[in-house]
Write a protein that holds these residues in place. Structure first.
Motif, short mmCIF file in Angstrom:
data_model
loop_
_atom_site.label_atom_id
_atom_site.label_comp_id
_atom_site.label_asym_id
_atom_site.label_seq_id
_atom_site.Cartn_x
_atom_site.Cartn_y
_atom_site.Cartn_z
N ASP A 138 0.87 -1.17 0.00
CA ASP A 138 0.00 0.00 0.00
C ASP A 138 0.91 1.23 0.00
O ASP A 138 1.12 1.89 1.03
N PHE A 139 1.46 1.54 -1.17
CA PHE A 139 2.48 2.58 -1.27
C PHE A 139 1.91 3.98 -1.09
O PHE A 139 2.59 4.87 -0.60
N GLU A 140 0.67 4.17 -1.49
CA GLU A 140 0.01 5.46 -1.29
C GLU A 140 -0.08 5.77 0.21
O GLU A 140 0.22 6.89 0.64
N LYS A 141 -0.49 4.77 0.98
CA LYS A 141 -0.63 4.95 2.42
C LYS A 141 0.73 5.23 3.05
O LYS A 141 0.87 6.14 3.89
N ALA A 142 1.73 4.44 2.67
CA ALA A 142 3.08 4.65 3.21
C ALA A 142 3.58 6.04 2.88
O ALA A 142 4.17 6.74 3.73
N ASN A 143 3.35 6.48 1.65
CA ASN A 143 3.78 7.79 1.21
C ASN A 143 3.10 8.89 2.02
O ASN A 143 3.74 9.86 2.43
N ASP A 144 1.81 8.74 2.26
CA ASP A 144 1.06 9.74 3.03
C ASP A 144 1.59 9.84 4.46
O ASP A 144 1.72 10.95 5.01
#
Length: 244
Positions: A115-121
């Motif tokens: 879940d790269f979007e979540k990690a990025n956020d």
């Protein structure tokens, strides 16, 4: 020891937390006993702060354990979401340096869940709250290196390169630009931007080569310390499996 825990609860919680992390991979019996003891502390009704600390350590140690595991499943995903729910509902109770460390491991957990979007956020949220007094230089470096990797996964190439160059300059200024940092930054800036045009076989070989180079670098007991901040081996192994 039950008497020690009753007489010196704050010190006991810290000791059990350290034991929890040390035993999580080497001695499952000790790990289970430590979990049981710290959960008892989490049930304390007479001292809210100690109860909050115990719950913090339960969720934080779970994230540390998960981020060094060899595979994630639905049970792990549930624990990650429980940890996120806990910290979101209780973050006003803890100082900045503890929050940053917790959120960094939360970002790593989501990264390994793909879940790269979540990690990025989450990483972006950490940066918004920087600088945090007393935060280690290594924390700054490896949280930003992970940010570069999330940018790669999200195909944000320009942002990845910019972030990598920025952290390289930071490391040079702070005299922490050693063999590992040089190699990972070089890989991020010179190899990853062109991955989209490569065949799976070429991608796999590049990661295999990187792993071999890390094997040599991590022969040094000084260099291998970076694995405490992020499991770069697990990341490489996952990418090799992806491209096979």
């Amino acid at each position: 020891d039950s008497d020690y825990f009753d007489d010196f609860p704050e010190a006991a919680i810290q000791i059990v937390y350290n034991l929890l992390n040390a035993a999580s991979f080497s001695n499952q019996t000790v790990y289970k006993n430590a979990i049981r003891r710290i959960r008892q502390a989490a049930g304390l009704k007479q001292n809210r702060r100690l109860r909050d600390d115990a719950n913090f350590y339960i969720h934080y140690s779970a994230l540390i354990h998960l981020n060094n595991s060899r595979g994630l499943n639905l049970t792990y995903e549930r624990k990650i979401k429980e940890a996120e729910s806990f910290i979101e509902n209780n973050k006003h109770k803890f100082p900045g340096i503890r929050l940053s460390n917790f959120y960094f491991d939360l970002a790593k957990s989501y990264f390994f869940l793909n879940d790269f979007e979540k990690a990025n956020d989450i990483l972006h949220g950490i940066y918004q709250n920087q600088p945090v007094k007393g935060q280690a230089i290594d924390f700054y470096v490896h949280s930003r290196l992970l940010y570069c990797l999330t940018c790669f996964e999200l195909n944000q190439v320009d942002l990845m390169i910019s972030a990598a160059k920025s952290v390289a300059e930071f490391m040079k200024r702070n005299l922490v630009y050693f063999n590992f940092e040089k190699r990972i930054i070089n890989f991020i800036v010179k190899d990853l931007p062109f991955f989209q045009s490569k065949s799976p076989e070429v991608k796999m070989k590049k990661f295999q080569k990187l792993k071999s180079e890390f094997d040599l670098i991590f022969d040094s007991p000084y260099e291998v310390q970076v694995l405490k901040y992020f499991n770069y081996y697990l990341w490489i192994e996952n990418k090799i499996a992806q491209y096979q």
